[in-house]
Design an enzyme around this catalytic site. Structure first.
Site, mmCIF file in Angstrom:
data_model
loop_
_atom_site.group_PDB
_atom_site.id
_atom_site.type_symbol
_atom_site.label_atom_id
_atom_site.label_comp_id
_atom_site.label_asym_id
_atom_site.label_seq_id
_atom_site.Cartn_x
_atom_site.Cartn_y
_atom_site.Cartn_z
ATOM 1 N N GLY A 76 0.809 -1.210 0.000
ATOM 2 C CA GLY A 76 0.000 0.000 0.000
ATOM 3 C C GLY A 76 0.847 1.267 0.000
ATOM 4 N N THR A 77 1.946 1.230 0.724
ATOM 5 C CA THR A 77 2.810 2.408 0.801
ATOM 6 C C THR A 77 3.332 2.794 -0.583
ATOM 7 O OG1 THR A 77 3.449 1.881 3.056
ATOM 8 C CG2 THR A 77 4.957 3.297 1.829
ATOM 9 N N ASN A 156 -7.370 3.992 9.334
ATOM 10 C CA ASN A 156 -6.792 2.805 9.960
ATOM 11 C C ASN A 156 -6.865 2.843 11.487
ATOM 12 O OD1 ASN A 156 -4.926 4.897 8.948
ATOM 13 N ND2 ASN A 156 -3.405 3.839 10.184
ATOM 14 N N GLN A 184 -7.672 -0.127 3.978
ATOM 15 C CA GLN A 184 -8.455 -0.677 5.104
ATOM 16 C C GLN A 184 -9.847 -1.153 4.682
ATOM 17 O OE1 GLN A 184 -7.545 -1.487 8.117
ATOM 18 N NE2 GLN A 184 -5.526 -0.542 8.200
ATOM 19 N N SER A 204 -3.858 -3.356 -0.486
ATOM 20 C CA SER A 204 -2.707 -4.056 0.089
ATOM 21 C C SER A 204 -3.106 -5.484 0.447
ATOM 22 C CB SER A 204 -2.245 -3.292 1.336
ATOM 23 O OG SER A 204 -1.226 -4.006 1.999
ATOM 24 N N HIS A 206 -1.748 -7.607 2.940
ATOM 25 C CA HIS A 206 -1.649 -8.176 4.292
ATOM 26 C C HIS A 206 -2.765 -7.759 5.243
ATOM 27 C CE1 HIS A 206 0.288 -4.792 6.658
ATOM 28 N NE2 HIS A 206 0.483 -4.356 5.437
ATOM 29 N N THR A 242 11.111 -7.088 -11.346
ATOM 30 C CA THR A 242 10.552 -8.426 -11.539
ATOM 31 C C THR A 242 9.366 -8.642 -10.605
ATOM 32 O OG1 THR A 242 12.725 -9.226 -12.152
ATOM 33 C CG2 THR A 242 11.118 -10.904 -11.492
ATOM 34 N N CYS A 330 2.358 1.709 12.798
ATOM 35 C CA CYS A 330 3.617 2.283 12.320
ATOM 36 C C CYS A 330 3.990 3.566 13.052
ATOM 37 C CB CYS A 330 3.545 2.539 10.822
ATOM 38 S SG CYS A 330 2.158 3.576 10.386
#
Ligand SMILES: Cc1ncc(COP(=O)(O)O)c(C=O)c1O
Length: 400
Positions: A76-77, A156, A184, A204, A206, A242, A330
């Site tokens: 996501g970042t 979030n 989210q 994202s 995860h 890649t 974070c």
């Protein structure tokens, strides 16, 4: 070495465990199907086939018609950085005005601040005490040189959901590029790029029981974007490097599974979350919910405990085998670090910051009842240890 297994995990907004079905789908791409998707031989074609099949699945999960509109990134970042910096630099000369909100994830705010240092003008719109944004305010901020509007779908820390479709209509009327950070919400709420009226949308892996280090940016065909990673021609020349085929396959499988379970799982989580929240608000004096009660993700509850620093309570809960978060995962440990709660007008010296309980697939009723038993005496102990009391009036005043 992995640490001791946790008893109760209530930090699903930070990350989620990978589903076994997702691991199964990914496994061949670490071994027998290890090819590089850019290679011309059989192994490469096999990897390319898996990559494109996954792209199709993710596009379909987003309601996107064109497979090519999905560009895989490292998460996501990176997708947020690509969307914001990529659009800004592609629009250079036509407009340098960017609108966002004060409560965005640091991946958005950081990208915006980097652009500010390079001559762009960033407007961070405020939110109200419930963490909501007013579309009228967005409308008033639009200018002829606005190059980009970027808002998150759901916050979030508080789970508050922004009125994205309404803002999307404003952006469309004025032909301004609209980016949404849906990290989210993708896999948790319906996310359809046409219904929301977005040009760019970040997801994202995860947060939806997929692997870490994989995400994607939806790019509406025709949207101009300057690559931020230079090298090979992968991902339609927008993102060199890649491709991580195993992770891409995992993201697509996780998205599919999330879509299937969403309606029933949301109902289940909402019931458990409400039970937890109401229990805390009733049983513990001096507590306050942060974030609008209704416009919210069904799994998230953010609560301030008057007189207690959120990180102190997080540590106390951790010692009891309960994993929650004090602000975003974070952010640093101090309650002052929650830019989200500060933007909502909270005072860290009184509120102590917010404890985020975010529920997920493994959460059970037994766990919620256990926390409701454990928390009141624990809060009392932490308050006694720090010499702080909590007042009943706080509950009545702030939790209508
Ligand atoms: C709203 C939001 N945006 C972006 C991100 C960053 O995503 P990633 O961890 O995949 O880089 C997160 C992760 O916490 C998030 O919650």
């Amino acid at each position: 070495m992995p640490s001791e297994p946790l008893t109760i995990y209530l930090d699903y907004n930070a990350t989620t465990p990978v589903r076994p079905e997702v691991v199964d789908a990914m496994t061949p791409y670490f071994g027998v199907c290890f090819g590089n998707a850019s290679s011309g031989h059989g192994l490469g074609r096999e990897a390319k086939g898996a990559l494109e099949e996954a792209r199709e699945a993710v596009a379909s999960a987003l309601g996107a018609r064109e497979r090519e509109s999905v560009v895989f990134t490292s998460g996501g970042t990176e997708a947020n950085n690509l969307a914001i910096k990529g659009t800004a630099w592609a629009a250079w000369g036509r407009g340098r005005h960017i609108i966002t909100s004060a409560v965005e994830h640091r991946a958005v705010l950081g990208a915006c601040h980097a652009l500010e240092a390079q001559g762009f003008e960033i407007v961070c719109l405020p939110v109200d005490a419930d963490g909501l944004i007013d579309p009228e305010r967005v409308k008033q901020s639009l200018r002829t040189d606005t190059a980009l509007i970027s808002f998150m779908h759901a916050n979030n820390e508080t789970g508050v959901v922004f009125p994205i479709a309404e803002i999307g209509r404003l952006a469309r009327e004025r032909e301004i590029i609209f980016h949404v950070d849906a990290v989210q919400t993708f896999g948790r709420l319906p996310v359809n790029v046409d219904a929301l009226g977005v040009d760019l949308l970040t997801i994202s892996g995860h947060k939806i029981y997929g692997p870490k280090g994989i995400g994607a940016l939806y790019i509406r065909p025709g949207t101009k974007i300057a690559p931020q990673m230079h090298g090979g021609e992968q991902e339609f020349g927008v993102r060199a490097g890649t491709e991580n085929v195993a992770a891409v396959v995992g993201l697509a499988r996780a998205a599919l599974l999330a879509r299937e379970s969403m309606p029933t799982e949301n109902e289940r989580l909402r019931t458990l979350r409400d039970r937890l929240e109401e229990g805390i608000l009733c049983r513990i004096p001096g507590v306050r919910r942060n974030g609008d009660r209704d416009q919210r993700l069904p799994n998230t509850s953010n609560i301030s405990f008057q007189g207690i620093r959120a990180d102190s309570l997080m540590v106390a809960l951790d010692l009891e085998g309960i994993a929650v978060s004090a602000g975003a995962a974070c952010a640093s440990g101090s309650p002052e670090s929650s830019h989200v709660l500060r933007a909502m007008g909270r005072r860290p010296e009184i509120d102590g910051g917010g404890v985020r309980f975010s529920l997920g697939a493994g959460t059970t009723e037994v766990e919620i009842e256990h926390i409701l038993e454990l928390l009141p005496p624990l809060v009392e102990r932490v308050r006694a240890a720090t010499g702080q009391g909590g007042g009943q009036e706080y509950n009545a005043e702030h939790n209508p």
